[in-house]
Design a protein around this motif. Structure first.
Motif, PDB file in Angstrom:
ATOM      1  N   TRP A  89       1.895  20.985  19.277  1.00 57.90           N
ATOM      2  CA  TRP A  89       2.159  20.084  18.133  1.00 57.90           C
ATOM      3  C   TRP A  89       0.915  19.287  17.755  1.00 57.90           C
ATOM      4  O   TRP A  89       0.598  19.135  16.565  1.00 57.90           O
ATOM      5  N   MET A  90       0.203  18.790  18.756  1.00 55.36           N
ATOM      6  CA  MET A  90      -0.995  18.006  18.472  1.00 55.36           C
ATOM      7  C   MET A  90      -2.058  18.855  17.765  1.00 55.36           C
ATOM      8  O   MET A  90      -2.731  18.391  16.838  1.00 55.36           O
ATOM      9  N   GLY A  91      -2.189  20.100  18.208  1.00 56.73           N
ATOM     10  CA  GLY A  91      -3.207  20.964  17.625  1.00 56.73           C
ATOM     11  C   GLY A  91      -2.827  21.511  16.264  1.00 56.73           C
ATOM     12  O   GLY A  91      -3.645  21.508  15.333  1.00 56.73           O
ATOM     13  N   GLN A  92      -1.569  21.977  16.122  1.00 55.15           N
ATOM     14  CA  GLN A  92      -1.160  22.649  14.886  1.00 55.15           C
ATOM     15  C   GLN A  92      -0.624  21.701  13.828  1.00 55.15           C
ATOM     16  O   GLN A  92      -0.912  21.875  12.633  1.00 55.15           O
ATOM     17  N   GLU A  93       0.171  20.726  14.228  1.00 55.26           N
ATOM     18  CA  GLU A  93       0.777  19.820  13.255  1.00 55.26           C
ATOM     19  C   GLU A  93      -0.142  18.638  12.922  1.00 55.26           C
ATOM     20  O   GLU A  93      -0.321  18.295  11.758  1.00 55.26           O
ATOM     21  N   LYS A  94      -0.712  18.019  13.948  1.00 54.24           N
ATOM     22  CA  LYS A  94      -1.576  16.853  13.719  1.00 54.24           C
ATOM     23  C   LYS A  94      -3.016  17.240  13.418  1.00 54.24           C
ATOM     24  O   LYS A  94      -3.792  16.404  12.947  1.00 54.24           O
ATOM     25  N   LYS A  95      -3.379  18.495  13.709  1.00 52.87           N
ATOM     26  CA  LYS A  95      -4.718  18.999  13.431  1.00 52.87           C
ATOM     27  C   LYS A  95      -5.805  18.243  14.202  1.00 52.87           C
ATOM     28  O   LYS A  95      -6.935  18.093  13.732  1.00 52.87           O
ATOM     29  N   TRP A  96      -5.441  17.754  15.387  1.00 58.94           N
ATOM     30  CA  TRP A  96      -6.435  17.067  16.208  1.00 58.94           C
ATOM     31  C   TRP A  96      -7.321  18.084  16.902  1.00 58.94           C
ATOM     32  O   TRP A  96      -6.917  19.216  17.166  1.00 58.94           O
ATOM     33  N   SER A  97      -8.534  17.673  17.224  1.00 59.53           N
ATOM     34  CA  SER A  97      -9.480  18.563  17.892  1.00 59.53           C
ATOM     35  C   SER A  97      -8.981  18.892  19.302  1.00 59.53           C
ATOM     36  O   SER A  97      -8.211  18.124  19.896  1.00 59.53           O
ATOM     37  N   PRO A  98      -9.406  20.035  19.846  1.00 58.86           N
ATOM     38  CA  PRO A  98      -9.009  20.395  21.221  1.00 58.86           C
ATOM     39  C   PRO A  98      -9.362  19.303  22.233  1.00 58.86           C
ATOM     40  O   PRO A  98      -8.596  19.033  23.160  1.00 58.86           O
ATOM     41  N   LYS A  99     -10.518  18.676  22.044  1.00 58.96           N
ATOM     42  CA  LYS A  99     -10.942  17.618  22.968  1.00 58.96           C
ATOM     43  C   LYS A  99      -9.970  16.448  22.932  1.00 58.96           C
ATOM     44  O   LYS A  99      -9.574  15.918  23.982  1.00 58.96           O
ATOM     45  N   THR A 100      -9.544  16.051  21.738  1.00 64.09           N
ATOM     46  CA  THR A 100      -8.582  14.946  21.601  1.00 64.09           C
ATOM     47  C   THR A 100      -7.246  15.313  22.233  1.00 64.09           C
ATOM     48  O   THR A 100      -6.640  14.508  22.944  1.00 64.09           O
ATOM     49  N   CYS A 101      -6.782  16.534  21.968  1.00 62.03           N
ATOM     50  CA  CYS A 101      -5.502  16.983  22.540  1.00 62.03           C
ATOM     51  C   CYS A 101      -5.553  16.962  24.065  1.00 62.03           C
ATOM     52  O   CYS A 101      -4.597  16.522  24.724  1.00 62.03           O
ATOM     53  N   ASN A 102      -6.660  17.429  24.621  1.00 62.70           N
ATOM     54  CA  ASN A 102      -6.803  17.455  26.078  1.00 62.70           C
ATOM     55  C   ASN A 102      -6.838  16.053  26.664  1.00 62.70           C
ATOM     56  O   ASN A 102      -6.290  15.801  27.748  1.00 62.70           O
ATOM     57  N   LEU A 103      -7.469  15.119  25.965  1.00 57.60           N
ATOM     58  CA  LEU A 103      -7.518  13.731  26.444  1.00 57.60           C
ATOM     59  C   LEU A 103      -6.125  13.107  26.438  1.00 57.60           C
ATOM     60  O   LEU A 103      -5.773  12.346  27.344  1.00 57.60           O
ATOM     61  N   ARG A 104      -5.332  13.422  25.419  1.00 58.48           N
ATOM     62  CA  ARG A 104      -3.950  12.918  25.377  1.00 58.48           C
ATOM     63  C   ARG A 104      -3.155  13.436  26.573  1.00 58.48           C
ATOM     64  O   ARG A 104      -2.403  12.698  27.216  1.00 58.48           O
ATOM     65  N   MET A 105      -3.343  14.716  26.877  1.00 56.27           N
ATOM     66  CA  MET A 105      -2.627  15.314  28.003  1.00 56.27           C
ATOM     67  C   MET A 105      -3.103  14.741  29.335  1.00 56.27           C
ATOM     68  O   MET A 105      -2.314  14.595  30.273  1.00 56.27           O
ATOM     69  N   THR A 106      -4.362  14.396  29.417  1.00 50.01           N
ATOM     70  CA  THR A 106      -4.896  13.795  30.641  1.00 50.01           C
ATOM     71  C   THR A 106      -4.189  12.490  30.944  1.00 50.01           C
ATOM     72  O   THR A 106      -3.871  12.184  32.102  1.00 50.01           O
TER      73      THR A 106
END
Length: 349
Positions: free
Chosen positions: A81-98
């Motif tokens: 959802w973060m990558g496809q819907e919010k269009k956030w960068s992979p780095k941002t998505c990974n930081l959220r998951m961290t």
């Protein structure tokens, strides 16, 4: 029956979730792990985004959210959802998951009932982050920037000093803002600046001779007899009150002088930010053969992999020179693997 009730108590207990999350953000991170305010804020934002996702997308009422809602299936969907819907960068998505994984890790330490959720979260693969070259200033660009401030205005002389020190000590913007007069030690056997970095950790960085000369003149003009060692090293005066410079102010200082360099015919990168001075200093040291472990200490990186990941690559010029030295003259040379005797050695089982 008692075992099943106990086993379900914590991972399905919304009160336990909210109390644990609050303790993690308000006590564990800042007081036990000594994380910076910015790091805690980033974790708080990430966890709130995940909670909003569970409520808005998964339809789970906020007040009923439990740790069991952070199951692997939901977290994988959250990542997509973060990558496809919010269009956030992979780095941002990974930081959220961290941030989510860190909360689960903490909760698992507090209660074994959460262990299976934390273990499952670790099996979720992070998104691939495309690599890119480090942004830094070339020698002519750096020289142009440091020479751009004028000498007639007081503010210009201050700006030149903060650019010189920011580069020489490879400092982050926040570290430069937090510097006080007492952090500068010019009379030590080896002059140095004491920097408060990430995680509330101090590091000492030696200052070069020219920087020391500039600092002595600056301190004499801007701090006189240094009656207040706790005063901000770089400051502005508004309505008669002295205050530290802001992040935006320092970023504007650099952009102002890069624009001046462009007008004077010096090519500059499209997007300029103060952190590039820090990267430039590290890159220059690396190219001069300074060991990465020394650069790590200067930059205040907790892990050597952070330093090597950012700075341990060869530039185009370095690569060209190395290739040139290895094969200085290609004329009248034959590829060795085309020679019959060499081929026999290479093509043998």
């Amino acid at each position: 029956m008692g075992y099943l009730k106990r086993n379900r108590a914590k991972d399905h207990d919304s009160v336990f979730f909210w109390e644990t999350a609050a303790c993690f953000l308000n006590h564990e991170l800042p007081k036990i792990r000594k994380k910076s305010t910015n790091t805690v804020t980033a974790y708080r934002i990430s966890l709130n985004i995940c909670i909003d996702y569970l409520e808005d997308v998964k339809g789970i009422q906020r007040e009923k959210i439990c740790f069991c809602d952070l199951k692997k299936e939901n977290l994988k969907d959250f990542l997509v959802w973060m990558g496809q819907e919010k269009k956030w960068s992979p780095k941002t998505c990974n930081l959220r998951m961290t941030a989510v994984r860190s909360l689960l890790s903490f909760a698992a330490e507090e209660c074994m009932d959460i262990t299976y959720l934390f273990a499952a979260s670790k099996t979720i693969r992070s998104l691939n982050v495309p690599g890119r070259e480090i942004e830094y200033f070339e020698d002519d660009q750096l020289s142009g920037i440091l020479e751009a401030p004028g000498k007639e205005k007081r503010s210009e002389r201050r700006n030149r000093m903060l650019l010189i020190l920011g580069y020489d000590a490879a400092m982050r913007v926040g570290e430069l803002i937090d510097l006080n007069v007492e952090n500068i030690h010019l009379d030590a056997e080896i002059p140095y600046v004491r920097i408060l970095g990430k995680g509330e950790k101090y590091r000492s960085v030696p200052l070069m001779g020219k920087t020391v000369e500039h600092l002595r003149k600056y301190l004499y003009e801007f701090h006189g007899d240094i009656s207040d060692p706790s005063a901000p090293l770089f400051y502005a005066v508004t309505h008669g009150r002295i205050h530290s410079l802001s992040d935006d102010c320092i970023q504007k200082v650099l952009k102002k002088y890069t624009e001046k360099c462009r007008v004077n015919g010096i090519h500059m990168p499209a997007n300029v930010h103060f952190h590039m001075l820090r990267k430039t200093r590290a890159m220059n040291l690396y190219q001069e053969g300074c060991p990465l472990s020394y650069i790590q200490q200067m930059l205040g990186h907790e892990n050597i992999s952070t330093t090597s990941g950012f700075y341990a690559f060869v530039t185009l010029n370095t690569l060209a020179e190395a290739i040139g030295k290895a094969n200085p003259d290609r004329k009248n040379t034959e590829k060795s693997w085309k020679k019959a005797e060499t081929a026999k050695i290479l093509y043998r089982l």
